[in-house]
Design an enzyme around this catalytic site. Structure first.
Site, PDB file in Angstrom:
ATOM      1  N   ARG A 103      45.539  41.413  44.469  1.00 50.07           N
ATOM      2  CA  ARG A 103      46.308  41.306  43.239  1.00 50.07           C
ATOM      3  C   ARG A 103      45.964  42.476  42.355  1.00 50.07           C
ATOM      4  O   ARG A 103      44.804  42.666  41.995  1.00 50.07           O
ATOM      5  CB  ARG A 103      45.859  40.022  42.531  1.00 50.07           C
ATOM      6  CG  ARG A 103      46.971  39.183  42.069  1.00 50.07           C
ATOM      7  CD  ARG A 103      46.545  37.865  41.532  1.00 50.07           C
ATOM      8  NE  ARG A 103      45.403  37.817  40.647  1.00 50.07           N
ATOM      9  CZ  ARG A 103      45.296  36.947  39.658  1.00 50.07           C
ATOM     10  NH1 ARG A 103      46.272  36.105  39.411  1.00 50.07           N
ATOM     11  NH2 ARG A 103      44.224  36.880  38.915  1.00 50.07           N
ATOM     12  N   ASP A 202      35.164  36.220  45.189  1.00 48.25           N
ATOM     13  CA  ASP A 202      33.816  36.550  44.708  1.00 48.25           C
ATOM     14  C   ASP A 202      32.854  35.391  44.913  1.00 48.25           C
ATOM     15  O   ASP A 202      31.681  35.584  45.266  1.00 48.25           O
ATOM     16  CB  ASP A 202      33.856  36.918  43.219  1.00 48.25           C
ATOM     17  CG  ASP A 202      34.429  38.304  42.997  1.00 48.25           C
ATOM     18  OD1 ASP A 202      34.389  39.123  43.931  1.00 48.25           O
ATOM     19  OD2 ASP A 202      34.918  38.566  41.884  1.00 48.25           O
TER      20      ASP A 202
HETATM   21  C1  PRP Z   1      43.047  35.874  44.866  1.00 49.39           C
HETATM   22  C2  PRP Z   1      43.373  34.650  45.697  1.00 49.39           C
HETATM   23  C3  PRP Z   1      44.829  34.812  45.957  1.00 49.39           C
HETATM   24  C4  PRP Z   1      45.323  35.439  44.694  1.00 49.39           C
HETATM   25  C5  PRP Z   1      45.996  34.392  43.866  1.00 49.39           C
HETATM   26  O1  PRP Z   1      42.939  36.983  45.669  1.00 49.39           O
HETATM   27  O2  PRP Z   1      42.599  34.550  46.861  1.00 49.39           O
HETATM   28  O3  PRP Z   1      45.127  35.623  47.073  1.00 49.39           O
HETATM   29  O4  PRP Z   1      44.180  35.953  44.005  1.00 49.39           O
HETATM   30  O5  PRP Z   1      46.569  34.938  42.754  1.00 49.39           O
HETATM   31  P1  PRP Z   1      48.145  34.998  42.543  1.00 49.39           P
HETATM   32  O6  PRP Z   1      48.679  33.641  42.869  1.00 49.39           O
HETATM   33  O7  PRP Z   1      48.285  35.318  41.077  1.00 49.39           O
HETATM   34  O8  PRP Z   1      48.723  36.067  43.401  1.00 49.39           O
HETATM   35  P2  PRP Z   1      42.492  38.412  45.131  1.00 49.39           P
HETATM   36  O9  PRP Z   1      43.681  39.245  44.785  1.00 49.39           O
HETATM   37  O10 PRP Z   1      41.478  38.238  44.031  1.00 49.39           O
HETATM   38  O11 PRP Z   1      41.872  39.106  46.393  1.00 49.39           O
HETATM   39  P3  PRP Z   1      40.605  38.701  47.296  1.00 49.39           P
HETATM   40  O12 PRP Z   1      40.987  37.493  48.089  1.00 49.39           O
HETATM   41  O13 PRP Z   1      40.474  39.922  48.142  1.00 49.39           O
HETATM   42  O14 PRP Z   1      39.428  38.463  46.404  1.00 49.39           O
HETATM   43  N1  URA Z   2      42.523  34.282  42.006  1.00 56.00           N
HETATM   44  C1  URA Z   2      41.340  33.647  41.957  1.00 56.00           C
HETATM   45  O1  URA Z   2      40.483  33.851  42.827  1.00 56.00           O
HETATM   46  N2  URA Z   2      41.112  32.794  40.943  1.00 56.00           N
HETATM   47  C2  URA Z   2      42.026  32.522  40.000  1.00 56.00           C
HETATM   48  O2  URA Z   2      41.774  31.714  39.093  1.00 56.00           O
HETATM   49  C3  URA Z   2      43.256  33.215  40.057  1.00 56.00           C
HETATM   50  C4  URA Z   2      43.481  34.070  41.082  1.00 56.00           C
END
Ligand code: PRP
Ligand code: URA
Length: 208
Positions: A103, A202
């Site tokens: 994201r 995280d």
């Molecule tokens: C987080 C989560 C989703 C996304 C959700 O991923 O695992 O994929 O955010 O948010 P959204 O519904 O607003 O799109 P992130 O982008 O933080 O990546 P990561 O899994 O690599 O930490």
């Molecule tokens: N992605 C996350 O990991 N946590 C949130 O609350 C929103 C997006």
């Protein structure tokens, strides 16, 4: 709304433990694993079965087995891998695909960096997993990518959803049922779910 809230007491209890800020990484990861198995049980409830002749130690019987091509799990990297591990412990014969998305912290739009799925995904029930459905931009983009790649029957499984994300996902993909352990109150200005559990990636991998 095409949504299933899986409010089994064990799931709710484990989700509460995950929400707590003082839950350490190793415990958080284990809890994601356990909840994934419980969600996996629910999402596979309607898998078709056929009867097959087997020999028990005592006699022959007609016994139920899963019918046809098996499942495909698709993990949205990277946090999806936490859920994937639990689902695979429950269903080790499933095929696995990965969609790499992150994201953009400013626009909250999903940016794709990886895509690899089984070649026969069009013949499999595809269960897409990602712990968080916040704006739903990531989920909407992943499911669209999979549809463009041939997937026909999909379900989406997360741990936590925001009402805004549920509405957006249902509008974009009304044919894809959502399974979640809870729908929280709202998103904050940075697109985080409130009260939520923080950044799932995280917390699973201890990167913050
Ligand atoms: C987080 C989560 C989703 C996304 C959700 O991923 O695992 O994929 O955010 O948010 P959204 O519904 O607003 O799109 P992130 O982008 O933080 O990546 P990561 O899994 O690599 O930490
Ligand atoms: N992605 C996350 O990991 N946590 C949130 O609350 C929103 C997006």
């Amino acid at each position: 709304m095409n949504i299933n809230i899986v409010d089994h007491p064990l799931i709710q209890h484990k989700l509460t433990l995950m929400r707590r800020v003082d839950t350490p990484t190793a415990h958080f990861r284990q809890l994601v694993n356990e909840v994934a198995m419980l969600l996996g049980y629910e999402v596979t409830r309607d898998l078709p079965i056929i009867m097959s002749e087997i020999e028990t130690p005592l006699e022959t019987m007609q016994a139920p087995v899963l019918k046809g091509k098996k499942l495909c799990f698709v993990s949205i990297l990277r946090a999806g891998n936490g859920l994937l591990d639990g689902m695979l412990s429950l269903i080790p014969f499933a095929r696995v695909g990965h969609v790499g998305l992150y994201r953009d912290p400013k626009t909250l739009q999903a940016v794709e960096y990886y895509y690899k799925v089984p070649v026969d995904i069009d013949q499999r029930l595809t269960v897409v997993v990602d712990p968080m459905l916040a704006t739903a931009n990531s989920a909407i983009a992943a499911v669209q990518r999979l549809k463009d790649g041939g997937a026909k029957r999909m379900k989406f499984v997360c741990l936590l959803a925001a009402p805004e994300g549920v509405a957006a996902f249902n509008t974009a993909h009304p044919d894809v049922p959502l399974f979640t352990a809870a729908v929280d109150r709202e998103l904050n200005d940075h697109g985080y779910i409130l009260p939520g559990l923080g950044d799932a990636g995280d917390r699973i991998y201890g990167t913050q």
